[in-house]
Motif scaffolding. Sequence first.
Motif, PDB file in Angstrom:
ATOM      1  N   MET A  96       0.870  -1.175   0.000  1.00 12.09           N
ATOM      2  CA  MET A  96       0.000   0.000   0.000  1.00 12.09           C
ATOM      3  C   MET A  96       0.907   1.224   0.000  1.00 12.09           C
ATOM      4  O   MET A  96       1.623   1.453   0.971  1.00 12.09           O
ATOM      5  CB  MET A  96      -0.868   0.043   1.253  1.00 12.09           C
ATOM      6  N   TYR A  97       0.855   1.976  -1.077  1.00  7.39           N
ATOM      7  CA  TYR A  97       1.636   3.203  -1.177  1.00  7.39           C
ATOM      8  C   TYR A  97       0.705   4.366  -1.486  1.00  7.39           C
ATOM      9  O   TYR A  97      -0.210   4.234  -2.310  1.00  7.39           O
ATOM     10  CB  TYR A  97       2.694   3.108  -2.277  1.00  7.39           C
ATOM     11  N   SER A  98       0.978   5.500  -0.854  1.00 12.27           N
ATOM     12  CA  SER A  98       0.176   6.684  -1.148  1.00 12.27           C
ATOM     13  C   SER A  98       0.467   7.144  -2.567  1.00 12.27           C
ATOM     14  O   SER A  98       1.598   7.076  -3.043  1.00 12.27           O
ATOM     15  CB  SER A  98       0.459   7.801  -0.143  1.00 12.27           C
ATOM     16  N   THR A  99      -0.579   7.609  -3.234  1.00 11.98           N
ATOM     17  CA  THR A  99      -0.429   8.110  -4.599  1.00 11.98           C
ATOM     18  C   THR A  99      -0.624   9.617  -4.670  1.00 11.98           C
ATOM     19  O   THR A  99      -0.055  10.272  -5.531  1.00 11.98           O
ATOM     20  CB  THR A  99      -1.438   7.428  -5.555  1.00 11.98           C
ATOM     21  N   LYS A 100      -1.453  10.148  -3.767  1.00 11.77           N
ATOM     22  CA  LYS A 100      -1.665  11.592  -3.744  1.00 11.77           C
ATOM     23  C   LYS A 100      -2.323  11.983  -2.435  1.00 11.77           C
ATOM     24  O   LYS A 100      -2.835  11.149  -1.698  1.00 11.77           O
ATOM     25  CB  LYS A 100      -2.521  12.048  -4.923  1.00 11.77           C
ATOM     26  N   THR A 101      -2.304  13.290  -2.179  1.00  7.84           N
ATOM     27  CA  THR A 101      -3.004  13.821  -1.020  1.00  7.84           C
ATOM     28  C   THR A 101      -4.118  14.732  -1.515  1.00  7.84           C
ATOM     29  O   THR A 101      -4.073  15.238  -2.638  1.00  7.84           O
ATOM     30  CB  THR A 101      -2.065  14.629  -0.099  1.00  7.84           C
ATOM     31  N   ASN A 106      -8.176  16.698   4.073  1.00  5.43           N
ATOM     32  CA  ASN A 106      -7.338  15.972   5.046  1.00  5.43           C
ATOM     33  C   ASN A 106      -7.241  14.492   4.698  1.00  5.43           C
ATOM     34  O   ASN A 106      -7.313  13.628   5.573  1.00  5.43           O
ATOM     35  CB  ASN A 106      -7.892  16.110   6.474  1.00  5.43           C
ATOM     36  N   THR A 107      -7.071  14.187   3.434  1.00  2.00           N
ATOM     37  CA  THR A 107      -7.111  12.798   2.972  1.00  2.00           C
ATOM     38  C   THR A 107      -5.858  12.436   2.182  1.00  2.00           C
ATOM     39  O   THR A 107      -5.330  13.254   1.438  1.00  2.00           O
ATOM     40  CB  THR A 107      -8.366  12.571   2.093  1.00  2.00           C
ATOM     41  N   VAL A 108      -5.431  11.189   2.365  1.00  3.11           N
ATOM     42  CA  VAL A 108      -4.359  10.614   1.560  1.00  3.11           C
ATOM     43  C   VAL A 108      -4.948   9.403   0.834  1.00  3.11           C
ATOM     44  O   VAL A 108      -5.652   8.590   1.437  1.00  3.11           O
ATOM     45  CB  VAL A 108      -3.151  10.173   2.419  1.00  3.11           C
ATOM     46  N   VAL A 109      -4.653   9.292  -0.461  1.00  3.49           N
ATOM     47  CA  VAL A 109      -5.144   8.183  -1.277  1.00  3.49           C
ATOM     48  C   VAL A 109      -3.992   7.199  -1.480  1.00  3.49           C
ATOM     49  O   VAL A 109      -2.868   7.593  -1.804  1.00  3.49           O
ATOM     50  CB  VAL A 109      -5.650   8.684  -2.645  1.00  3.49           C
ATOM     51  N   PHE A 110      -4.303   5.902  -1.300  1.00  3.05           N
ATOM     52  CA  PHE A 110      -3.322   4.832  -1.450  1.00  3.05           C
ATOM     53  C   PHE A 110      -3.750   3.889  -2.557  1.00  3.05           C
ATOM     54  O   PHE A 110      -4.946   3.668  -2.782  1.00  3.05           O
ATOM     55  CB  PHE A 110      -3.233   3.991  -0.164  1.00  3.05           C
ATOM     56  N   TYR A 111      -2.754   3.301  -3.217  1.00  2.19           N
ATOM     57  CA  TYR A 111      -3.006   2.183  -4.121  1.00  2.19           C
ATOM     58  C   TYR A 111      -2.632   0.914  -3.366  1.00  2.19           C
ATOM     59  O   TYR A 111      -1.541   0.819  -2.798  1.00  2.19           O
ATOM     60  CB  TYR A 111      -2.170   2.289  -5.405  1.00  2.19           C
ATOM     61  N   TYR A 112      -3.551  -0.053  -3.351  1.00  2.00           N
ATOM     62  CA  TYR A 112      -3.299  -1.341  -2.711  1.00  2.00           C
ATOM     63  C   TYR A 112      -3.188  -2.401  -3.796  1.00  2.00           C
ATOM     64  O   TYR A 112      -4.088  -2.544  -4.619  1.00  2.00           O
ATOM     65  CB  TYR A 112      -4.438  -1.660  -1.742  1.00  2.00           C
ATOM     66  N   GLY A 113      -2.085  -3.137  -3.793  1.00  2.00           N
ATOM     67  CA  GLY A 113      -1.825  -4.139  -4.828  1.00  2.00           C
ATOM     68  C   GLY A 113      -2.592  -5.437  -4.671  1.00  2.00           C
ATOM     69  O   GLY A 113      -2.514  -6.308  -5.527  1.00  2.00           O
ATOM     70  N   LEU A 126      -7.463   7.407   3.484  1.00  2.00           N
ATOM     71  CA  LEU A 126      -7.327   7.690   4.907  1.00  2.00           C
ATOM     72  C   LEU A 126      -7.566   9.173   5.122  1.00  2.00           C
ATOM     73  O   LEU A 126      -6.906  10.013   4.497  1.00  2.00           O
ATOM     74  CB  LEU A 126      -5.937   7.326   5.423  1.00  2.00           C
ATOM     75  N   LYS A 127      -8.506   9.477   6.001  1.00  2.00           N
ATOM     76  CA  LYS A 127      -8.822  10.866   6.318  1.00  2.00           C
ATOM     77  C   LYS A 127      -8.405  11.136   7.754  1.00  2.00           C
ATOM     78  O   LYS A 127      -8.798  10.420   8.669  1.00  2.00           O
ATOM     79  CB  LYS A 127     -10.321  11.122   6.151  1.00  2.00           C
ATOM     80  N   LYS A 128      -7.617  12.178   7.933  1.00  2.00           N
ATOM     81  CA  LYS A 128      -7.170  12.578   9.270  1.00  2.00           C
ATOM     82  C   LYS A 128      -8.313  13.311   9.957  1.00  2.00           C
ATOM     83  O   LYS A 128      -8.749  14.359   9.500  1.00  2.00           O
ATOM     84  CB  LYS A 128      -5.933  13.479   9.139  1.00  2.00           C
ATOM     85  N   LEU A 129      -8.824  12.724  11.045  1.00  2.00           N
ATOM     86  CA  LEU A 129      -9.935  13.333  11.768  1.00  2.00           C
ATOM     87  C   LEU A 129      -9.438  14.284  12.849  1.00  2.00           C
ATOM     88  O   LEU A 129     -10.017  15.335  13.073  1.00  2.00           O
ATOM     89  CB  LEU A 129     -10.811  12.252  12.392  1.00  2.00           C
ATOM     90  N   ASN A 130      -8.373  13.863  13.528  1.00  2.00           N
ATOM     91  CA  ASN A 130      -7.749  14.676  14.575  1.00  2.00           C
ATOM     92  C   ASN A 130      -6.351  14.109  14.824  1.00  2.00           C
ATOM     93  O   ASN A 130      -5.887  13.283  14.033  1.00  2.00           O
ATOM     94  CB  ASN A 130      -8.608  14.708  15.856  1.00  2.00           C
ATOM     95  N   ASP A 131      -5.686  14.519  15.892  1.00  2.00           N
ATOM     96  CA  ASP A 131      -4.305  14.078  16.132  1.00  2.00           C
ATOM     97  C   ASP A 131      -4.184  12.580  16.405  1.00  2.00           C
ATOM     98  O   ASP A 131      -3.098  12.014  16.284  1.00  2.00           O
ATOM     99  CB  ASP A 131      -3.685  14.844  17.302  1.00  2.00           C
TER     100      ASP A 131
END
Length: 171
Positions: A96-101, A106-113, A126-131
Amino acid sequence: QEYPLNSSYMKLPDNSYLKDLNNELDPYVGTYKGNFEGHEITLFITKQNYKFFDLKIKKYYQDVLSIKYIVKNSSGVILQNTQSMNFQPDQLRFTMYSTKTKPLQNTVVFYYGGTNCSVGWGDIYLKKLNDTQISWEYRPNDIILDDNKCSPGTDINIYLPETKDLIFTKQ
């Protein structure tokens, strides 16, 4: 030559470097736990600078987040563990590697093989909700399997939670 993280690598010269100039990836680094349908999922998120990608049509470097994980059933039995795997530079399976933000969300998109035979390949958000909390969304794609692509008896279960809005808490 360096470019901002969300630049389109397809429009850049080969061997360009998409750098995390604004430290957008750093807040996601850590160990997170969540539960789904009786399974405990632990995500190990690390940052990898200058990761090389060779897509045959384009070669480039990018700062990425990488996720390794452990999935356990309600009895504590490990169903799948990628944390101890050593990935080869061109390996897609289990990675799983991030491809973009998406900074405004507050989200990072990943490609999962995917797992064995590429079953479950797709995107993870993945969305960052808080710390201490992130929200998980997994969108697997379809695949057609036959004995030529996947040997009979191969474990083709998808152990990652196929859901949206699952909360993981930083440990």
